[in-house]
Scaffold this active site. Structure first.
Site, mmCIF file in Angstrom:
data_model
loop_
_atom_site.group_PDB
_atom_site.id
_atom_site.type_symbol
_atom_site.label_atom_id
_atom_site.label_comp_id
_atom_site.label_asym_id
_atom_site.label_seq_id
_atom_site.Cartn_x
_atom_site.Cartn_y
_atom_site.Cartn_z
ATOM 1 N N GLU A 164 -15.808 42.305 8.137
ATOM 2 C CA GLU A 164 -16.469 42.658 9.390
ATOM 3 C C GLU A 164 -15.512 42.569 10.573
ATOM 4 O OE1 GLU A 164 -17.701 40.635 7.046
ATOM 5 O OE2 GLU A 164 -19.437 41.775 6.337
ATOM 6 N N HIS A 170 -30.608 37.492 5.642
ATOM 7 C CA HIS A 170 -30.940 38.910 5.833
ATOM 8 C C HIS A 170 -32.084 39.039 6.829
ATOM 9 C CE1 HIS A 170 -29.273 38.640 1.694
ATOM 10 N NE2 HIS A 170 -28.677 39.759 2.017
HETATM 11 C C1 LIG Z 1 -20.278 38.630 5.165
HETATM 12 C C2 LIG Z 1 -21.096 39.541 4.318
HETATM 13 N N1 LIG Z 1 -20.943 40.882 4.462
HETATM 14 C C3 LIG Z 1 -21.714 41.732 3.727
HETATM 15 C C4 LIG Z 1 -22.629 41.274 2.816
HETATM 16 C C5 LIG Z 1 -23.523 42.240 2.026
HETATM 17 N N2 LIG Z 1 -23.129 42.275 0.612
HETATM 18 C C6 LIG Z 1 -23.739 41.504 -0.305
HETATM 19 S S1 LIG Z 1 -23.068 41.665 -1.840
HETATM 20 C C7 LIG Z 1 -21.939 42.795 -1.298
HETATM 21 C C8 LIG Z 1 -20.938 43.360 -2.259
HETATM 22 C C9 LIG Z 1 -20.016 42.314 -2.830
HETATM 23 O O1 LIG Z 1 -19.184 42.860 -3.808
HETATM 24 P P1 LIG Z 1 -18.231 41.969 -4.682
HETATM 25 O O2 LIG Z 1 -17.546 40.979 -3.836
HETATM 26 O O3 LIG Z 1 -17.355 42.875 -5.465
HETATM 27 O O4 LIG Z 1 -19.186 41.144 -5.645
HETATM 28 P P2 LIG Z 1 -20.138 41.696 -6.809
HETATM 29 O O5 LIG Z 1 -21.439 42.021 -6.179
HETATM 30 O O6 LIG Z 1 -19.476 42.863 -7.407
HETATM 31 O O7 LIG Z 1 -20.276 40.573 -7.762
HETATM 32 C C10 LIG Z 1 -22.124 43.051 0.073
HETATM 33 C C11 LIG Z 1 -21.325 44.000 0.849
HETATM 34 C C12 LIG Z 1 -22.739 39.872 2.709
HETATM 35 N N3 LIG Z 1 -23.616 39.307 1.845
HETATM 36 N N4 LIG Z 1 -21.973 39.045 3.460
#
Ligand SMILES: Cc1ncc(C[n+]2csc(CCOP(=O)(O)OP(=O)(O)O)c2C)c(N)n1
Ligand SMILES: Cc1ncc(C[n+]2csc(CCOP(=O)(O)OP(=O)(O)O)c2C)c(N)n1
Ligand SMILES: [Mg+2]
Ligand SMILES: [Mg+2]
Ligand SMILES: [Mg+2]
Lengths: 377, 338, 71, 338, 377
Positions: D60, D129
């Site tokens: 972010e 959220h």
């Molecule tokens: C600071 C923050 N930004 C955005 C999100 C929204 N978000 C939740 S899971 C996710 C994807 C994460 O991907 P990854 O790190 O590859 O983990 P995976 O879900 O593949 O296990 C996002 C963007 C969040 N939870 N926290």
């Protein structure tokens, strides 16, 4: 498989740089365990690992059903990634601490943490150990070495480093493990963790679960297309391993190496676990909008359960019958646990508004008491 | 009794706690070998060793993030953010993590950390060495916010903060480090060694978190203030001859509502005074609470005298700063209100 | 013991007919405790605001009489 | 006139501006190919290409940081933070950089960026959220804060925000994305297609930043609110029969003081209503200003009805949420105050 | 010197990894220019570079005097680091944009930006181009490719990446340069910059000025003791160079390479400039509290001005007389400029309280108008 060397436990970071770019793999195409990382793996651990993975998968399936039945609002599966959490946990000891993401249910399901409690957390019911305050799947258990999951990505990677620093400061031998997804390595706290790990060299293993996807974004959006995530450690003077995360033997072997290295005071290791997110991101997600269906059905790197099962069968440590029987046992266990858990309420029923005001602080300050009284709870 | 500056009192608080409790560790940028850019940790590394007092990388998020991990392990980190203006990179760790940990884990994990950070203007530091971001923390459920105005309180409150099992943001008004400051920057600076609040007992004592102090009694108007502005209020009181009751809040969260209400009900008038930017500053909360709790006792509107809604300018520092002249003008105006 | 409505006087700006009285909460409280309806109290303060003195005058019967000849 | 949901109206605003101005670019996590987790940017990459609509790393601080750089170059980025709860890692870039750039460079550089982010609870999203961090931005001089409550305003305000030469934080109450919400979560959800404010003109129009709207006229009490709570206020008004004047602020900074003052002087009573945590929430600022500006017209204390000073709990979401029952109770109580 | 190869301008990052660990150096012990990086350096640029460095040092000395005289509250010198900003600027073009730190005065002093304006900024007087709002030395000049300096460390590294992305989006050929100190690489926005540079490959040069110290902290506290800072790029799929920052020829050659690479669309480069902070951190700092006096008087890596001067004299492009004369000229220039600047006020005198309220927003909102009116300005 088997082609990557296994450095000494105290090997200098500078002398093992290529391990950030290659891939540690133990199981070959025929399911045989080969190479230096295959040595010294305890058969009992492998069998128990298979069982735990089966348990995790049974749990995931059952929780999905709960969500489809409208008994919980939300769930996240780890299908295809079971070997990583289960294999890593097998290398840890009582007292060590994980700082997990939401896709490491295998860490908890590899311990004796009561599965009913896990389900009660998901149902936010009257027996929810977190009193309904947290989103489903955001478990916490200090006793079981499972730090409270945060909804904010990346933040806990650096906390794991801090926990390990504390262990070192106290002359303790406990180690910490940080967990992060491929997409979340882009978060700035990833860097905070690497810098502090580099400077203080605390006993921590920093795990990147590279399942290729972050919701709809391919690993390239995190800068992981041409460079590997393990290579991120190269500028920080501590070693990195890149490991086939769907090969339970490789996972266990690499975990043992890094955990032992940390415990013996040789400092942090970054591990990139290469795997694939077979499931949708969460129950709120529809991957057909952004990735070809064939991709997930092709199951890149193979099903870790199947791979370990075949290996164990080939070594007469397991059989198709035991497989079937074990699957049935865990299905039964989880079904029974679910039933019990549901008896305490579903979808937040049973959570008390009174609990909303507790534990914001150790002692409730006057303004919160006032607010609670006004609500009449 | 020993006479201490605020710097010495703060250092002494850490010294006392480190001596009593092996779990207290101290770190931050330039904090270890050098002893901090304001020298608050000077000598502590030598005394307690590099494992308990050390330098951090320039990474505020990491300073707080590691402290949370250490807190979860069982330590009691007392960390420094070099200037409050540089706390923002750590904001996520404070808001999303430290503040929420006890609640979201149902007490399974806690973050008993103290974050010390110098705040406020008056040292010609420009926009990024002068800020007072306290209200960005009072909005965050789960953290406590403390801001002492003198050596005695600083030591007692810092010890209380380190002992507190919740995360505490401990603001240190840097303009007061060496002496009380009445807001007259054009007059010679005074020194804590000549002030009764510079009398600081040796050893362990606490000033309770959540309790305001009546800095100066009065019956015409209540001034709610904290930090540097306590002495500015006092100067304005003297200069106008208005019999103001000056309340040094000391803790903003949790707030000592009883002391406030008692005073305003007595005086019927209330000024809220702080250096931070007016809009959505902590003064807004104070004003709102005073009118909620003392409405029918109010003879005149609660007045806010605050920093302007601009960045803290460098050359215009003393125009921005709510000094005794501006406070005095407002005091007189509100006494005339009927 | 309701008195007749006030009439604008020279010291305060006129408060239009039918508009609500303006007064500090402290004055309101006193009026309330004394059973006085502020609608009937003449305000001499800024913009016709009712002051404590206005209320005193009203209670002691010194304020503008009904029909409003001068004070 | 086309009928649009808030999601469609927001998308349409970006579409209109991208069509008019090549310098407008749109990006954020999952924003490009997928079109955003709430689908607000769906189809834009296909229409305007990967150079103007794209996916960001999950960073972010980088999303805002790159936008500031782009703004300095001459672009007009309209970026998305996936949830307002995840804006904190970008807080430093917003507060220390975007907000200060024009001022500190004497207009040499500016940051004409728009940061869209979904806020508020009501979707069972738990602590991370559901947050409404608007007051953490209203305290920051140099940024504007906008929060629409319906498709018509959303489109007009978003176009105005993109055209604005200052940084704008554009909060989107996610509970309103698909339909107006009266706070009765146990009743069937309604849909924008059946609401007059779902009538959204095609093409370009703006709703001015800094102007509130009188959502519903009344004479007994003024309710100052915004976002999701506008419809909750309306429901409480209906259910209690109290003739409340509901003001939808739409912009929090700069605030439309005139509309507020006019209404409160008329009604003599004021309720401030928001979903965010009470202490130091934007309601504190509103309450303070109302009592400063309408003091002598107030017949009762300004009342704040807000989220509690706790994290946003998951299972207790509807206890936390200031729904029509709580608002109605408070309305009745304040009408009884004399 | 001269031993490190000079890759092709479009060389793959993967094929030049060793350049992150070695050190590009052109001047050998005898002051001769040797090796592949010595080729194609324009003599005029070198002579002009020497002059600019002399100018920077004259400026620094004069401003220190101002501070000692109490005419400004604050100053920061770049003694010993002059070659980096001056040499880099020589490789840039009109329209390119720097995102500098407070120790890159050389960037501005290499252009025709009026030095009187710079001094007026330092004095916060009535002619201060920033109207007294900024701390001394926090210059800004869009026209001269010098982005407004921030007091917050690291934040601008990622902004440089964003500016370069914008240039690429618009099909422009302008490039951006980010600047950061060794200590500040620990800041999380350093990672933001690297990740975004990795993903979008925009035309940006990311400069780390490693002067070994961050106030009282040695480079090791930023994790730069055993690994190099340049190696931080290895995990991000773009190239890194490590360069002797006190060797003007090396600086200019490396800058040219990276700037051209960016301009021709081959993406970002990270450069670690190895140098030494000879001066105290700032006028508020006393390094005798934390580092041995001998260290700075030993002047590790040598005085960049002396090194370039000797080289040019050995090639008959310069002389001791021209050196003396140039020093005198710049001293005079700066003295005169200072005198003029002082005539507009010192230490904030001349700054207007009215200016305090302008430019918070493009159009002053009502609440600020009200606040200004109330102050009566
Ligand atoms: C600071 C923050 N930004 C955005 C999100 C929204 N978000 C939740 S899971 C996710 C994807 C994460 O991907 P990854 O790190 O590859 O983990 P995976 O879900 O593949 O296990 C996002 C963007 C969040 N939870 N926290
Ligand atoms: C976010 C932030 N944290 C801390 C500081 C205080 N500070 C100013 S300069 C400095 C040291 C920077 O060292 P380095 O990056 O090596 O640059 P150098 O001064 O050596 O050029 C520190 C800690 C700051 N300005 N901003
Ligand atoms: Mg992933
Ligand atoms: Mg504490
Ligand atoms: Mg440095």
């Amino acid at each position: 498989a088997g082609s990557v060397r296994r450095p000494e436990i105290d090997c200098d970071a500078a002398d093992m740089k290529e391990l950030a770019s290659t891939m540690v793999r133990v199981l070959n195409k025929d399911g045989e365990a080969v190479g230096p990382w295959a040595e010294g793996l305890d058969d009992d651990v492998l069998v128990q690992g298979l069982k735990n993975m089966i348990r995790v998968r049974a749990y995931d399936e059952r929780m999905m059903t709960l969500q489809r039945q409208g008994k919980t609002s939300f769930y996240m599966k780890c299908t295809g990634e079971e070997a990583i959490a289960v294999g890593f946990r097998a290398a840890m000891q009582q007292g060590d601490m994980n700082f997990p993401t939401y896709r490491q249910q295998g860490l908890l399901l590899s311990t004796d943490y009561p599965v009913v409690d896990m389900i009660c957390q998901i149902l936010s019911n009257s027996r929810d150990p977190l009193k309904g305050r947290q989103l489903p799947i955001m478990y916490s258990s200090k006793e079981h070495g499972f730090f409270s999951i945060s909804g904010n990505l990346g933040t806990q990677f650096i906390q794991a480093v801090g926990w390990a620093m504390a262990s070192a400061i106290k002359g303790d031998t406990k180690i910490a493990a940080g967990w992060i997804g491929d997409g979340s390595t882009a978060e700035t706290d990833f860097h905070a963790a690497l810098v502090n790990a580099s400077v203080y060299k605390p006993p921590v293993v920093l795990n990147i679960v590279n399942n290729q996807w972050a919701i709809s974004s391919f690993r390239g959006i995190a800068g992981g297309d041409h460079a590997t995530f393990a290579e991120r450690a190269l500028g920080y003077d501590f070693p990195a391993l890149r490991v086939d995360g769907n090969d339970f033997l490789a996972v266990y072997a690499a975990s043992k190496w890094a955990v032992e290295r940390a415990r013996r005071g040789f400092g942090p290791t970054l591990i990139e676990w290469v795997t694939y997110r077979v499931a949708p991101h969460s129950t709120s997600d529809d991957p057909s909008q952004y990735r070809p269906k064939e991709e997930s059905s092709a199951w890149p790197l193979g099903d870790p359960i199947l791979r370990l099962k075949n290996h164990l069968i080939s070594r007469d440590l397991w059989s198709e019958e035991r497989q079937t029987q074990t699957e049935a046992e865990y299905n039964d266990e989880i079904r029974a646990a679910t039933k019990e858990a549901e008896s305490y309420g579903v979808m937040g029923s049973g959570a008390s508004p009174k609990d909303m005001f507790d534990d914001v602080y150790e002692v409730m300050p006057p303004h919160l008491r006032e607010q609670r009284q006004k609500l009449g709870v | 009794m020993p006479q201490m500056s605020m710097i010495e009192a703060i250092r002494d608080a850490m010294d006392v706690k480190m001596g009593q409790d092996d779990d207290v560790v101290v770190y931050g940028e330039d904090v270890g070998y050098f002893g901090g850019v304001f020298r608050c940790t000077h000598g502590l590394q030598k005394k307690y060793g590099k494992h308990r007092v050390f330098d951090s990388p320039i990474n505020e998020s990491g300073i707080v993030g590691t402290a949370i991990g250490m807190g979860a392990y069982g330590l009691r980190p007392c960390i420094e953010i070099q200037f409050a203006d540089y706390i923002y990179p750590a904001y996520d760790q404070i808001v999303s993590e430290a503040a929420r940990l006890r609640y979201r884990s149902n007490k399974d994990f806690t973050a008993p950390i103290t974050i010390r950070t110098p705040c406020g203007g008056g040292i010609f530091g420009g926009q990024t060495h002068s800020q007072s971001p306290e209200s960005l923390f009072t909005h965050v459920s789960g953290v406590k916010t403390v801001i002492p105005s003198n050596p005695y309180d600083a030591k007692g409150l810092l010890i209380a903060s380190i002992e507190d099992n919740d995360p505490v943001i401990f603001f240190e008004p840097k303009r007061l480090y060496n002496g009380p400051f009445d807001g007259h920057h054009d007059r010679p600076a005074s020194n804590w060694s000549k002030h009764p609040l510079g009398d600081v007992p040796e050893g362990h004592y606490t000033v309770p978190i959540g309790k305001a102090s009546v800095f100066s009694e009065g019956k015409d108007v209540t001034i709610l203030t904290y930090g540097t502005m306590v002495f500015v209020a006092e100067a304005a009181k003297k200069e106008t001859g208005i019999d103001a009751e000056i309340i040094d809040l000391r803790t903003l969260m949790p707030l000592d509502v009883d002391t406030i209400v008692e005073s305003v009900k007595k005086t019927g008038r209330c000024m809220v005074l702080h250096e931070a930017t007016l809009t959505s500053g902590f003064g807004a909360e104070l004003s709102a609470q005073v009118q909620e709790r003392c409405f029918y006792h109010l003879e005149a509107p609660v007045v806010r005298v605050c920093g302007f809604d601009t960045p803290y300018p460098h050359a215009q520092e003393w125009d921005y700063f709510p000094g005794p002249a501006r406070v005095g003008r407002e005091l007189k105006a509100m006494m005339e209100a009927v | 013991k309701a008195k007749a409505p006030w009439k604008p006087g020279p010291s305060g700006a006129p408060r239009p007919e039918g508009e609500k009285p303006i007064a500090s909460p402290a004055v309101r409280k006193r009026a309330m405790d004394a059973g006085v309806k502020l609608e009937y109290v003449y305000g001499t303060g800024p913009a016709g605001r009712i002051t404590h003195e206005d209320l005193d005058d009203y209670i002691s019967g010194n304020s503008a009489p009904a029909g409003g000849s001068s004070r």
